[in-house]
Design a protein around this motif. Structure first.
Motif, PDB file in Angstrom:
ATOM      1  N   GLN A   6       9.894  -5.814 -37.967  1.00  0.00           N
ATOM      2  CA  GLN A   6       9.435  -5.010 -36.843  1.00  0.00           C
ATOM      3  C   GLN A   6      10.078  -3.629 -36.912  1.00  0.00           C
ATOM      4  OE1 GLN A   6       9.913  -8.373 -33.517  1.00  0.00           O
ATOM      5  NE2 GLN A   6       8.831  -6.552 -32.733  1.00  0.00           N
ATOM      6  N   SER A   7       9.313  -2.636 -36.470  1.00  0.00           N
ATOM      7  CA  SER A   7       9.892  -1.297 -36.352  1.00  0.00           C
ATOM      8  C   SER A   7       9.180  -0.543 -35.234  1.00  0.00           C
ATOM      9  CB  SER A   7       9.758  -0.532 -37.669  1.00  0.00           C
ATOM     10  OG  SER A   7       8.400  -0.266 -37.959  1.00  0.00           O
ATOM     11  N   PRO A   8       9.880   0.401 -34.577  1.00  0.00           N
ATOM     12  CA  PRO A   8      11.312   0.642 -34.748  1.00  0.00           C
ATOM     13  C   PRO A   8      12.137  -0.451 -34.081  1.00  0.00           C
ATOM     14  CG  PRO A   8      10.492   1.948 -32.922  1.00  0.00           C
ATOM     15  CD  PRO A   8       9.289   1.229 -33.500  1.00  0.00           C
ATOM     16  N   ARG A   9      13.418  -0.456 -34.281  1.00  0.00           N
ATOM     17  CA  ARG A   9      14.278  -1.423 -33.607  1.00  0.00           C
ATOM     18  C   ARG A   9      14.569  -0.983 -32.178  1.00  0.00           C
ATOM     19  NH1 ARG A   9      17.509  -4.854 -36.166  1.00  0.00           N
ATOM     20  NH2 ARG A   9      17.682  -5.663 -34.047  1.00  0.00           N
ATOM     21  N   TYR A  10      14.637   0.326 -31.982  1.00  0.00           N
ATOM     22  CA  TYR A  10      14.915   0.882 -30.661  1.00  0.00           C
ATOM     23  C   TYR A  10      13.992   2.066 -30.417  1.00  0.00           C
ATOM     24  CZ  TYR A  10      19.198  -1.720 -31.527  1.00  0.00           C
ATOM     25  OH  TYR A  10      20.089  -2.700 -31.844  1.00  0.00           O
ATOM     26  N   LYS A  11      13.561   2.202 -29.151  1.00  0.00           N
ATOM     27  CA  LYS A  11      12.693   3.323 -28.805  1.00  0.00           C
ATOM     28  C   LYS A  11      13.008   3.764 -27.389  1.00  0.00           C
ATOM     29  CE  LYS A  11       9.212   6.185 -29.282  1.00  0.00           C
ATOM     30  NZ  LYS A  11       9.240   7.291 -30.300  1.00  0.00           N
ATOM     31  N   THR A  13      11.731   6.523 -24.591  1.00  0.00           N
ATOM     32  CA  THR A  13      10.622   7.426 -24.304  1.00  0.00           C
ATOM     33  C   THR A  13      10.607   7.772 -22.819  1.00  0.00           C
ATOM     34  OG1 THR A  13       8.242   7.770 -24.660  1.00  0.00           O
ATOM     35  CG2 THR A  13       8.916   5.646 -23.771  1.00  0.00           C
ATOM     36  N   PHE A  21       4.452   0.072 -31.533  1.00  0.00           N
ATOM     37  CA  PHE A  21       5.356  -0.827 -32.236  1.00  0.00           C
ATOM     38  C   PHE A  21       4.586  -1.471 -33.387  1.00  0.00           C
ATOM     39  CE2 PHE A  21       7.685   0.045 -28.654  1.00  0.00           C
ATOM     40  CZ  PHE A  21       7.259  -0.577 -27.488  1.00  0.00           C
ATOM     41  N   TRP A  22       5.300  -1.722 -34.465  1.00  0.00           N
ATOM     42  CA  TRP A  22       4.671  -2.286 -35.656  1.00  0.00           C
ATOM     43  C   TRP A  22       5.311  -3.612 -36.033  1.00  0.00           C
ATOM     44  CZ3 TRP A  22       6.758  -3.001 -40.666  1.00  0.00           C
ATOM     45  CH2 TRP A  22       5.804  -3.307 -41.661  1.00  0.00           C
ATOM     46  N   CYS A  23       4.490  -4.520 -36.536  1.00  0.00           N
ATOM     47  CA  CYS A  23       4.973  -5.831 -36.948  1.00  0.00           C
ATOM     48  C   CYS A  23       4.316  -6.243 -38.254  1.00  0.00           C
ATOM     49  CB  CYS A  23       4.669  -6.869 -35.869  1.00  0.00           C
ATOM     50  SG  CYS A  23       5.025  -8.576 -36.362  1.00  0.00           S
ATOM     51  N   THR A  76      -0.177  -3.682 -34.752  1.00  0.00           N
ATOM     52  CA  THR A  76       0.396  -2.612 -33.942  1.00  0.00           C
ATOM     53  C   THR A  76       0.142  -2.899 -32.472  1.00  0.00           C
ATOM     54  OG1 THR A  76       0.001  -0.996 -35.691  1.00  0.00           O
ATOM     55  CG2 THR A  76       0.418  -0.136 -33.489  1.00  0.00           C
ATOM     56  N   THR A 111      11.762  -4.990 -30.842  1.00  0.00           N
ATOM     57  CA  THR A 111      11.907  -3.560 -30.554  1.00  0.00           C
ATOM     58  C   THR A 111      12.347  -3.433 -29.108  1.00  0.00           C
ATOM     59  OG1 THR A 111      10.185  -2.851 -32.106  1.00  0.00           O
ATOM     60  CG2 THR A 111      10.739  -1.342 -30.319  1.00  0.00           C
TER      61      THR A 111
END
Lengths: 116, 112
Positions: A6-11, A13, A21-23, A76, A111
């Motif tokens: 997964q990315s990002p780990r932290y967000k 905003t 978020f992506w997986c 996503t 994330t």
């Protein structure tokens, strides 16, 4: 050992902004899940994919959340616009489940989203 | 709707002693019961699971028991160690919806 990425780990905003978020599930896993986990609670299912098809999005706030898994592999999850109450951990999980029947779900690291 | 109740929410155990976490479920059709361990800042990790055709399963210091009649299942950790400190989640399958639902978690503290 294969893992869910997964990315990002932290967000972090600001409210009203868009976030994504992506997986990437374990290779060969047909079923992909997105969960939201509020601090101190268990994961709650947002959306479930079987290959590229959505099989359950009943708990997805569709006015602001969207999810896709176009080629049946990675996925996503998008929030637009983000609200303060969206601050949580967003977890992706996958399972082999070629028929959709219950199999072990393997989770990614998540994330962590903070909306200011 | 269907739900899973988990108790206790917090558990403190002396190192070397045993810990027991209990869950009840509402859907009599549930047939798969996984347990997950979640460490701070990480995703849940499967530690053991049980299906409804067995009543007990053991893996080294961890065991799970299932009582289908009473619709409850329990996690047992023996000879606890500091690295067992984490949040533990039980879950139960909802076959008609092809999903699992989670309990609210138990924060386990292993005291030195």
């Amino acid at each position: 050992e294969a893992e869910v990425a997964q990315s990002p780990r932290y967000k972090i905003t600001e409210k009203s902004q868009a976030v994504a978020f992506w997986c990437d599930p374990i290779s060969g896993h047909a079923t992909l899940y997105w969960y939201r986990q509020i601090l101190g609670q268990g994961p709650e299912l947002l959306v479930q994919f079987q290959d590229e098809s959505v099989v359950d999005d009943s708990q997805l706030p569709k006015d602001r959340f969207s999810a896709e898994r176009l080629k049946g592999v990675d996925s996503t999850l998008k929030i637009q616009p983000a609200e303060l109450g969206d601050s949580a951990m967003y977890l992706c999980a996958s399972s082999f489940s070629p028929s959709g029947h219950q199999e072990t779900q393997y989770f990614g690291p998540g994330t962590r989203l903070l909306v200011l | 709707g269907e739900n899973v109740e988990q108790h206790p929410s917090t558990l403190s155990v002396q190192e070397g002693d045993s810990a027991v976490i209990k869950c009840t479920y509402s859907d009599s059709a549930s047939n798969y019961f996984p347990w997950y361990k979640q460490e701070l800042g990480k995703g849940p990790q499967l530690i053991i699971d049980i299906r409804s055709n067995v009543g007990e399963k053991k893996d080294q210091r961890i065991a799970v028991t299932l009582n289908k009649t009473a619709k409850h299942f329990s996690l047992h950790i023996t000879e606890t160690q500091p690295e067992d400190s984490a949040v533990y989640f039980c879950a139960a399958s909802i076959p008609r919806d092809d999903k699992i639902i989670f309990g609210k978690g138990t924060r386990l503290h292993i005291l030195p």
